[in-house]
Design a protein around this motif. Structure first.
Motif, PDB file in Angstrom:
ATOM      1  N   LEU A   1       0.828  -1.205   0.000  1.00 19.87           N
ATOM      2  CA  LEU A   1       0.000   0.000   0.000  1.00 19.87           C
ATOM      3  C   LEU A   1       0.866   1.261   0.000  1.00 19.87           C
ATOM      4  O   LEU A   1       1.992   1.251   0.506  1.00 19.87           O
ATOM      5  N   PRO A   2       0.341   2.371  -0.521  1.00 19.90           N
ATOM      6  CA  PRO A   2       1.123   3.611  -0.575  1.00 19.90           C
ATOM      7  C   PRO A   2       1.251   4.314   0.770  1.00 19.90           C
ATOM      8  O   PRO A   2       2.110   5.181   0.929  1.00 19.90           O
ATOM      9  N   GLN A   3       0.382   3.969   1.720  1.00 23.88           N
ATOM     10  CA  GLN A   3       0.449   4.556   3.059  1.00 23.88           C
ATOM     11  C   GLN A   3       0.195   3.470   4.095  1.00 23.88           C
ATOM     12  O   GLN A   3      -0.410   2.441   3.799  1.00 23.88           O
ATOM     13  N   VAL A   4       0.639   3.736   5.328  1.00 25.68           N
ATOM     14  CA  VAL A   4       0.323   2.836   6.439  1.00 25.68           C
ATOM     15  C   VAL A   4      -1.195   2.891   6.679  1.00 25.68           C
ATOM     16  O   VAL A   4      -1.764   3.974   6.822  1.00 25.68           O
ATOM     17  N   PRO A   5      -1.863   1.746   6.728  1.00 29.54           N
ATOM     18  CA  PRO A   5      -3.327   1.759   6.809  1.00 29.54           C
ATOM     19  C   PRO A   5      -3.864   1.733   8.233  1.00 29.54           C
ATOM     20  O   PRO A   5      -3.123   1.563   9.213  1.00 29.54           O
ATOM     21  N   ILE A   6      -5.153   1.854   8.333  1.00 32.65           N
ATOM     22  CA  ILE A   6      -5.945   1.465   9.493  1.00 32.65           C
ATOM     23  C   ILE A   6      -6.416   0.039   9.217  1.00 32.65           C
ATOM     24  O   ILE A   6      -6.639  -0.328   8.059  1.00 32.65           O
ATOM     25  N   VAL A   7      -6.553  -0.779  10.259  1.00 30.86           N
ATOM     26  CA  VAL A   7      -7.084  -2.129  10.064  1.00 30.86           C
ATOM     27  C   VAL A   7      -8.389  -2.282  10.837  1.00 30.86           C
ATOM     28  O   VAL A   7      -8.510  -1.815  11.972  1.00 30.86           O
ATOM     29  N   ILE A   8      -9.356  -2.911  10.204  1.00 34.70           N
ATOM     30  CA  ILE A   8     -10.633  -3.228  10.844  1.00 34.70           C
ATOM     31  C   ILE A   8     -10.895  -4.712  10.613  1.00 34.70           C
ATOM     32  O   ILE A   8     -10.898  -5.178   9.474  1.00 34.70           O
ATOM     33  N   GLY A   9     -11.082  -5.457  11.700  1.00 37.03           N
ATOM     34  CA  GLY A   9     -11.268  -6.891  11.572  1.00 37.03           C
ATOM     35  C   GLY A   9     -12.441  -7.396  12.377  1.00 37.03           C
ATOM     36  O   GLY A   9     -12.807  -6.830  13.413  1.00 37.03           O
ATOM     37  N   HIS A  10     -13.032  -8.475  11.897  1.00 34.10           N
ATOM     38  CA  HIS A  10     -14.171  -9.104  12.571  1.00 34.10           C
ATOM     39  C   HIS A  10     -13.831 -10.545  12.906  1.00 34.10           C
ATOM     40  O   HIS A  10     -13.308 -11.273  12.064  1.00 34.10           O
ATOM     41  N   SER A  11     -14.106 -10.964  14.141  1.00 35.12           N
ATOM     42  CA  SER A  11     -13.930 -12.346  14.563  1.00 35.12           C
ATOM     43  C   SER A  11     -12.455 -12.760  14.433  1.00 35.12           C
ATOM     44  O   SER A  11     -11.587 -12.121  15.013  1.00 35.12           O
ATOM     45  N   PHE A  12     -12.137 -13.800  13.651  1.00 33.59           N
ATOM     46  CA  PHE A  12     -10.732 -14.126  13.466  1.00 33.59           C
ATOM     47  C   PHE A  12     -10.006 -12.996  12.741  1.00 33.59           C
ATOM     48  O   PHE A  12      -8.804 -12.803  12.920  1.00 33.59           O
ATOM     49  N   GLY A  13     -10.731 -12.234  11.948  1.00 36.21           N
ATOM     50  CA  GLY A  13     -10.136 -11.046  11.347  1.00 36.21           C
ATOM     51  C   GLY A  13      -9.742 -10.033  12.388  1.00 36.21           C
ATOM     52  O   GLY A  13      -8.786  -9.267  12.212  1.00 36.21           O
ATOM     53  N   GLY A  14     -10.475 -10.009  13.524  1.00 33.94           N
ATOM     54  CA  GLY A  14     -10.110  -9.131  14.623  1.00 33.94           C
ATOM     55  C   GLY A  14      -8.823  -9.563  15.299  1.00 33.94           C
ATOM     56  O   GLY A  14      -8.018  -8.730  15.723  1.00 33.94           O
ATOM     57  N   LEU A  15      -8.619 -10.869  15.407  1.00 36.27           N
ATOM     58  CA  LEU A  15      -7.357 -11.378  15.935  1.00 36.27           C
ATOM     59  C   LEU A  15      -6.206 -11.015  15.004  1.00 36.27           C
ATOM     60  O   LEU A  15      -5.158 -10.531  15.454  1.00 36.27           O
ATOM     61  N   ILE A  16      -6.411 -11.220  13.694  1.00 40.97           N
ATOM     62  CA  ILE A  16      -5.375 -10.889  12.713  1.00 40.97           C
ATOM     63  C   ILE A  16      -5.069  -9.393  12.767  1.00 40.97           C
ATOM     64  O   ILE A  16      -3.902  -8.979  12.730  1.00 40.97           O
ATOM     65  N   ALA A  17      -6.109  -8.564  12.866  1.00 41.16           N
ATOM     66  CA  ALA A  17      -5.914  -7.111  12.919  1.00 41.16           C
ATOM     67  C   ALA A  17      -5.086  -6.709  14.133  1.00 41.16           C
ATOM     68  O   ALA A  17      -4.217  -5.831  14.051  1.00 41.16           O
ATOM     69  N   GLN A  18      -5.333  -7.331  15.283  1.00 43.58           N
ATOM     70  CA  GLN A  18      -4.542  -7.020  16.476  1.00 43.58           C
ATOM     71  C   GLN A  18      -3.079  -7.437  16.295  1.00 43.58           C
ATOM     72  O   GLN A  18      -2.167  -6.743  16.752  1.00 43.58           O
ATOM     73  N   ARG A  19      -2.855  -8.566  15.645  1.00 42.14           N
ATOM     74  CA  ARG A  19      -1.486  -8.995  15.374  1.00 42.14           C
ATOM     75  C   ARG A  19      -0.775  -7.982  14.471  1.00 42.14           C
ATOM     76  O   ARG A  19       0.375  -7.611  14.711  1.00 42.14           O
ATOM     77  N   LEU A  20      -1.465  -7.511  13.439  1.00 38.58           N
ATOM     78  CA  LEU A  20      -0.885  -6.539  12.512  1.00 38.58           C
ATOM     79  C   LEU A  20      -0.588  -5.219  13.221  1.00 38.58           C
ATOM     80  O   LEU A  20       0.454  -4.591  12.984  1.00 38.58           O
ATOM     81  N   LEU A  21      -1.493  -4.813  14.102  1.00 43.57           N
ATOM     82  CA  LEU A  21      -1.291  -3.573  14.850  1.00 43.57           C
ATOM     83  C   LEU A  21      -0.094  -3.717  15.786  1.00 43.57           C
ATOM     84  O   LEU A  21       0.731  -2.797  15.909  1.00 43.57           O
ATOM     85  N   GLY A  22       0.033  -4.867  16.430  1.00 45.03           N
ATOM     86  CA  GLY A  22       1.159  -5.113  17.312  1.00 45.03           C
ATOM     87  C   GLY A  22       2.483  -5.195  16.581  1.00 45.03           C
ATOM     88  O   GLY A  22       3.549  -4.994  17.185  1.00 45.03           O
ATOM     89  N   MET A  23       2.433  -5.470  15.272  1.00 50.73           N
ATOM     90  CA  MET A  23       3.634  -5.518  14.436  1.00 50.73           C
ATOM     91  C   MET A  23       3.965  -4.145  13.854  1.00 50.73           C
ATOM     92  O   MET A  23       4.857  -4.020  13.026  1.00 50.73           O
ATOM     93  N   ASN A  24       3.200  -3.127  14.261  1.00 52.38           N
ATOM     94  CA  ASN A  24       3.384  -1.751  13.767  1.00 52.38           C
ATOM     95  C   ASN A  24       3.189  -1.645  12.256  1.00 52.38           C
ATOM     96  O   ASN A  24       3.849  -0.840  11.596  1.00 52.38           O
ATOM     97  N   LEU A  25       2.255  -2.436  11.745  1.00 49.23           N
ATOM     98  CA  LEU A  25       1.919  -2.378  10.325  1.00 49.23           C
ATOM     99  C   LEU A  25       0.652  -1.563  10.070  1.00 49.23           C
ATOM    100  O   LEU A  25       0.199  -1.467   8.929  1.00 49.23           O
ATOM    101  N   ALA A  26       0.090  -0.987  11.117  1.00 46.11           N
ATOM    102  CA  ALA A  26      -1.121  -0.183  10.980  1.00 46.11           C
ATOM    103  C   ALA A  26      -1.053   0.996  11.932  1.00 46.11           C
ATOM    104  O   ALA A  26      -0.419   0.928  12.987  1.00 46.11           O
ATOM    105  N   ARG A  27      -1.722   2.078  11.574  1.00 50.78           N
ATOM    106  CA  ARG A  27      -1.707   3.294  12.397  1.00 50.78           C
ATOM    107  C   ARG A  27      -2.794   3.275  13.460  1.00 50.78           C
ATOM    108  O   ARG A  27      -2.812   4.130  14.355  1.00 50.78           O
ATOM    109  N   GLY A  28      -3.713   2.327  13.386  1.00 51.67           N
ATOM    110  CA  GLY A  28      -4.798   2.202  14.346  1.00 51.67           C
ATOM    111  C   GLY A  28      -5.719   1.098  13.897  1.00 51.67           C
ATOM    112  O   GLY A  28      -5.599   0.580  12.772  1.00 51.67           O
ATOM    113  N   GLY A  29      -6.646   0.684  14.774  1.00 51.37           N
ATOM    114  CA  GLY A  29      -7.511  -0.414  14.390  1.00 51.37           C
ATOM    115  C   GLY A  29      -8.795  -0.481  15.185  1.00 51.37           C
ATOM    116  O   GLY A  29      -8.926   0.076  16.280  1.00 51.37           O
ATOM    117  N   VAL A  30      -9.744  -1.204  14.601  1.00 52.08           N
ATOM    118  CA  VAL A  30     -11.023  -1.521  15.239  1.00 52.08           C
ATOM    119  C   VAL A  30     -11.244  -3.011  15.066  1.00 52.08           C
ATOM    120  O   VAL A  30     -11.115  -3.527  13.952  1.00 52.08           O
TER     121      VAL A  30
END
Length: 274
Positions: free
Chosen positions: A77-106
């Motif tokens: 992506l051209p910019q660091v994204p926000i991540v929004i995940g549902h269910s197992f997608g929410g687990l994946i989103a938290q992992r990505l946020l913890g890896m500093n691959l996102a600027r914020g998440g829901v």
């Protein structure tokens, strides 16, 4: 094509859902000035129907592989994204946020990870169609319409539940569910989140009628961040179930998510003053 001038929002779907379940959210965030994108899990086909017809490529996909798949997409992506995940997608989103691959998440009703010891009976019952047969660990399983309504879309009518199933339900790999269910019994589990990492703002949304990831499980995930100085918030929808991100009440959930992003400096465009 992601607009390079806009903040991307990467949507991560959960088990048994196709990425098209995020279409309404993508339309909304695009209207608000973001650039929404919903990559599927590795092995997902382009449509719900195609994923059902050929579920083989989805089999035996674990949490680490799915995380790596989204991490690779984010790095394109051209910019660091926000991540929004549902269910197992929410687990994946938290992992990505913890890896500093996102600027914020829901995350909406995020799947359980190591350290979260809340595992209510309702959650075990919802996972039984997969967990009840150890052979499913390396296979895919498609919930029946009755199972979907009982455990996933129990907060809406059977008619609406069946419509959601017809539009979005696909076979899901059994492996992530086994990984999450046994996370607290293995130090080598992939069902982990770096809850200590300094990261962008995180909102955890729960549903009071959720049987797949009950509110007590989501609240316990929120508690895992108690010592993290980064912004973490929790919001409970008392009368909503696991389908709240995709059913007729999705917009109420989306509005809470967008308000959170705006309040914490992640609005799509600078806010005008005066």
């Amino acid at each position: 094509m992601t607009d390079p001038t806009r903040i991307p929002i990467v949507f991560v779907h959960g088990l048994w859902m196709h990425s098209s379940s995020w279409d309404s959210w993508i339309d909304l965030v695009d209207e608000l000035g973001y650039s929404g994108v919903a990559p599927g899990w590795p092995g997902d086909a382009a449509t719900t129907e195609a994923s059902r017809e050929n579920p083989g490529p989805l089999a035996n996909r674990g949490i680490a592989e799915i995380t790596d798949h989204y991490a690779a997409a984010i790095r394109e992506l051209p910019q660091v994204p926000i991540v929004i995940g549902h269910s197992f997608g929410g687990l994946i989103a938290q992992r990505l946020l913890g890896m500093n691959l996102a600027r914020g998440g829901v995350v909406i009703s995020p799947a359980q990870f190591r350290g979260n010891r809340k595992l209510p009976l309702a959650q075990l019952q919802s996972g039984f169609p997969v967990l009840g047969n150890p052979a499913n660990k390396k296979k895919t399983v498609l919930l029946t319409q009755a199972q979907f309504h009982k455990g996933f879309a129990n907060g809406v009518s059977r008619e609406e539940s069946d419509d959601l199933w017809n539009r979005y339900a696909i076979p899901g790999p059994g492996l992530p569910l086994f990984q999450a269910a046994t996370a607290n019994f293995s130090s080598k589990t992939e069902a982990t989140v770096d809850v200590a990492s300094e990261r962008g703002p995180l909102l955890i949304i729960a549903g009071g009628k959720d049987r797949t990831v009950p509110a007590v499980t989501s609240k316990a995930a929120y508690g895992q961040y108690a010592k993290n100085p980064s912004v973490t918030e929790y919001h409970l929808f008392e009368d909503r179930a696991h389908s709240m991100a995709i059913d007729q009440g999705w917009r109420e959930v989306a509005d809470v998510a967008m308000d959170f992003l705006t309040r914490h400096g992640l609005a799509a465009a600078p806010q005008q003053v005066g």
